[in-house]
Design a protein around this motif. Structure first.
Motif, short mmCIF file in Angstrom:
data_model
loop_
_atom_site.label_atom_id
_atom_site.label_comp_id
_atom_site.label_asym_id
_atom_site.label_seq_id
_atom_site.Cartn_x
_atom_site.Cartn_y
_atom_site.Cartn_z
N LYS A 1 35.20 79.87 -5.52
CA LYS A 1 34.39 78.67 -5.23
C LYS A 1 34.95 77.89 -4.05
N ALA B 1 33.09 77.23 -0.51
CA ALA B 1 32.74 75.84 -0.24
C ALA B 1 33.27 75.40 1.13
N SER C 1 30.48 84.93 -3.89
CA SER C 1 30.54 83.45 -3.96
C SER C 1 29.95 82.83 -2.69
N HIS C 2 30.13 83.49 -1.54
CA HIS C 2 29.54 82.96 -0.30
C HIS C 2 28.01 83.05 -0.37
N VAL D 1 26.86 80.13 -2.64
CA VAL D 1 26.98 78.80 -2.04
C VAL D 1 26.04 78.65 -0.84
N ASN E 1 22.48 78.30 -1.71
CA ASN E 1 22.27 77.03 -2.39
C ASN E 1 22.20 75.86 -1.41
#
Ligand SMILES: NC(=O)C1=CN([C@@H]2O[C@H](COP(=O)(O)OP(=O)(O)OC[C@H]3O[C@@H](n4cnc5c(N)ncnc54)[C@H](O)[C@@H]3O)[C@@H](O)[C@H]2O)C=CC1
Ligand SMILES: O=C([O-])C1=[NH+]CCC1
Length: 148
Positions: free
Chosen positions: A87, A91, A119-120, A123, A126
């Motif tokens: 994360k 982020a 995870s990329h 994120v 999103n």
């Protein structure tokens, strides 16, 4: 991240990561301490990461985050550093992209299909809107396509 979000209004002690090469195995041990006095946060992340041989089933990155009681010095939590790394790294990338990417960027392209790729993807899709998303099928996101 904390300092970034708070725009310098808080004091953070975060020395540059110490890295120990594990030469025979193409790896490194990284130690990443930090102290945020205002928030009472004293912690260290410890991470090992390796250049694995193609096809290896061993993980490339493993991490643990230790939280300490800043006054008494004892450990208050042992946390899953892999989840935090996934994360945190994505982020930070998203913050960089927000500041640096051209306003008309329409295509997201992700190389690789491991932890960071996932995870990329989460994120970035999103936080931003893309017209096209390119990546590996093994990311197992239904709307991702693959291009050689
Ligand atoms: N700066 C930071 O804070 C962090 C950096 N990293 C770095 O990010 C990278 C990815 O880490 P993870 O996702 O955890 O690793 P991972 O092992 O889960 O995934 C690596 C992916 O890269 C692919 N790959 C390897 N060689 C490739 C090549 N030549 N062309 C295209 N794809 C290739 C593999 O198939 C795999 O899907 C590593 O280099 C790691 O050191 C990871 C975590 C934090
Ligand atoms: O800071 C980190 O967590 C890592 N850097 C390279 C691999 C993992």
């Amino acid at each position: 991240m904390g300092k970034f979000s708070k725009r310098d209004s808080s004091e953070i002690i975060q020395p540059v990561r110490s890295v120990v090469p594990i030469q025979p195995y193409n790896g490194f041990l990284g130690v990443m301490p930090s102290y945020v006095a205002a928030d009472g946060i004293l912690c260290t992340k410890m991470v090992t990461f390796y250049q694995r041989a193609e096809g290896s089933s061993l993980p490339s990155t493993q991490a643990t985050v230790l939280l300490f009681h800043p006054e008494r010095g004892h450990i208050t939590a042992i946390m899953d550093g892999e989840a935090i790394t996934a994360k945190r790294t994505a982020a930070v990338s998203a913050i960089s992209a927000k500041l640096l990417m051209p306003a008309l960027s329409e295509v997201l392209c992700i190389l690789g299909s491991g932890q960071q790729a996932k995870s990329h993807y989460d994120v970035f899709t999103n936080v931003f809107k893309f017209k096209e998303e390119w990546g590996s099928k093994t990311l197992s996101q239904p709307n991702l396509c693959w291009r050689s």
